[in-house]
Write a protein that holds these residues in place. Sequence first.
Motif, short mmCIF file in Angstrom:
data_model
loop_
_atom_site.label_atom_id
_atom_site.label_comp_id
_atom_site.label_asym_id
_atom_site.label_seq_id
_atom_site.Cartn_x
_atom_site.Cartn_y
_atom_site.Cartn_z
N LYS A 110 13.04 2.63 0.34
CA LYS A 110 13.54 2.24 -0.98
C LYS A 110 14.44 3.38 -1.44
O LYS A 110 14.46 4.46 -0.83
N SER A 111 15.17 3.18 -2.51
CA SER A 111 16.17 4.18 -2.90
C SER A 111 15.53 5.52 -3.27
O SER A 111 14.57 5.58 -4.04
N VAL A 112 16.11 6.57 -2.73
CA VAL A 112 15.75 7.94 -3.09
C VAL A 112 17.05 8.69 -3.33
O VAL A 112 18.00 8.59 -2.55
N ILE A 113 17.11 9.43 -4.43
CA ILE A 113 18.34 10.13 -4.82
C ILE A 113 17.99 11.52 -5.36
O ILE A 113 16.82 11.85 -5.55
N ASP A 114 19.03 12.32 -5.58
CA ASP A 114 18.93 13.55 -6.39
C ASP A 114 18.03 14.62 -5.80
O ASP A 114 17.38 15.38 -6.53
N VAL A 115 17.98 14.74 -4.48
CA VAL A 115 17.13 15.77 -3.87
C VAL A 115 17.62 17.17 -4.25
O VAL A 115 18.81 17.47 -4.19
N THR A 116 16.68 18.02 -4.67
CA THR A 116 16.96 19.43 -4.91
C THR A 116 15.74 20.23 -4.50
O THR A 116 14.66 19.67 -4.29
N PHE A 117 15.88 21.57 -4.40
CA PHE A 117 14.82 22.40 -3.84
C PHE A 117 14.57 23.63 -4.69
O PHE A 117 15.47 24.11 -5.41
N LEU A 118 13.36 24.16 -4.57
CA LEU A 118 13.02 25.45 -5.17
C LEU A 118 12.13 26.20 -4.20
O LEU A 118 11.09 25.69 -3.77
N GLN A 119 12.55 27.41 -3.82
CA GLN A 119 11.76 28.26 -2.93
C GLN A 119 10.90 29.18 -3.79
O GLN A 119 11.41 29.94 -4.61
N VAL A 120 9.59 29.10 -3.61
CA VAL A 120 8.64 29.96 -4.31
C VAL A 120 7.72 30.58 -3.26
O VAL A 120 6.87 29.90 -2.69
N GLY A 121 7.93 31.86 -2.99
CA GLY A 121 7.16 32.51 -1.94
C GLY A 121 7.42 31.85 -0.60
O GLY A 121 8.57 31.66 -0.20
N GLN A 122 6.36 31.48 0.08
CA GLN A 122 6.51 30.86 1.41
C GLN A 122 6.73 29.36 1.34
O GLN A 122 6.94 28.72 2.37
N TRP A 123 6.69 28.79 0.14
CA TRP A 123 6.77 27.34 0.02
C TRP A 123 8.14 26.89 -0.47
O TRP A 123 8.74 27.49 -1.35
N CYS A 124 8.59 25.78 0.10
CA CYS A 124 9.82 25.12 -0.32
C CYS A 124 9.43 23.81 -1.00
O CYS A 124 8.86 22.91 -0.36
N TYR A 125 9.69 23.72 -2.30
CA TYR A 125 9.37 22.51 -3.06
C TYR A 125 10.60 21.61 -3.13
O TYR A 125 11.69 22.05 -3.47
N ARG A 126 10.39 20.34 -2.80
CA ARG A 126 11.48 19.37 -2.80
C ARG A 126 11.27 18.38 -3.95
O ARG A 126 10.22 17.75 -4.06
N PHE A 127 12.29 18.24 -4.79
CA PHE A 127 12.26 17.35 -5.94
C PHE A 127 13.24 16.20 -5.67
O PHE A 127 14.38 16.44 -5.28
N SER A 128 12.80 14.96 -5.90
CA SER A 128 13.64 13.79 -5.68
C SER A 128 13.36 12.77 -6.78
O SER A 128 12.46 12.95 -7.59
#
Length: 326
Positions: A194-212
Motif C-alpha cells: 500500500k502507499s508509503v511516502i515521506d521516508v526520513t531518518f534519525l541516527q541516535v547512537g547505534q540505532w537508525c530510526y526510520r519515519f514514514s
Amino acid sequence: MTPSHAASADTTHNDDDASQRWLFAYFTPETEKEGEQVRFAVNSGPDARTWIPLNDGNPILISDVGERGARDPFIFRDHTRDKFVVLATDLRVATDGDWDRAEHRGSRSILVWESEDLMTWSGPRLVPIAREDAGNAWAPKAFWSIERDAWLVFFASSLPGIGEAGSDYQRMFVTETADFASFSAPVLYLDLGKSVIDVTFLQVGQWCYRFSATSRPAGSPEDDAFVFVERGRSLLDPDFEPWVVAAGKGDIRQGEGPAVVLPSDGSAPLLLIDEFGLSGYHLFEAADPELREWKHVHDAVLPPRARHGSLLAITPEEHARLLRRR
C-alpha cells in the motif's frame, strides 16, 4: 546496494551556547497566494516552539522550471562540497487540482537548489530521478552513507499496473549521487503493498530510526494515514523492526511529512508531523530514550499554513545572517 551506516543530514549541528538554532524549510498549500514554493523560518527562542518566517512569509525559492511548483523541501549540508542543498518535489497542484494526474502522469524529476551561505541560491535545476515507467517522484530526501561514500536519495514513486489486482500505489525508491546532478538507477527500497511516502531518518547512537507515512485507502486500518516509526542498524538495513505504529494519534487526526532532528544540547529528539488538510504542522518531543513515546508540545506555534518541510540545525552566525533578510 548493501547496508551502510547513516549520517543524517538532518542532525548536523554546530552551536556554542545553550540555545539551539534551527532553519525550517517548508511550503504552503496550493490554495494560498504564491503557495507551492519554498519558504524559510528560523526559531525565535531557545527551542523549536516559536518561529520567525523570513522574507515576511513570502517564498525564498521559486521554481520556474518543470511544473513551476516546489513542494516538500528538504534542506541539508553537503559536507563533501561545503554547500547547502535544497531538494524538492517538482509539482504544482494549483494548476488544475488534478491529483490523479499528479500521481500518475506527473514529473519524474526533482528540483535542486544550492548555496554557500543560505542567502544566495543557484537553481533550480530539474534533474530526472524516477524510473521511466513511474508516475511521479515525490518528497526527495538525502542522507550520507559512510560505507558507500555517497549520498543516498530516497523518494516515492507510483508504478502503474503493479501490485495486488494490478493496482498501483506509492513505493519508496533509493538512488545514489555524489553531486546531485547525476544519479544511479533507482532501486526499490520499501514496498508495503500500500502507499508509503515521506521516508526520513534519525541516527541516535547505534540505532537508525526510520519515519514514514501511509495513506488511508477505503477499508484500510484506522492507523493508516499516520507517521510510523521503525528501528534498524543502518539506512539500508533489510530488517527494520516496527517501533511506533501511529505517532501522534490522539493529538492529531492524521499525519505525514515527518521532520525529525536531534538537538545538540543532549535534549530529547524533536519530531514535526504535518496534519495535512487540517491544522498543518505539530511539534512532538521524544518522551523516552528509545523513542517509543512522543509527547505533543501543545504550546508550539509553527509558521502559518506550513506544510511538509524539513529542519536544519544552524550556527548562531547563520541564524543572525538569516534574520537580516527578514
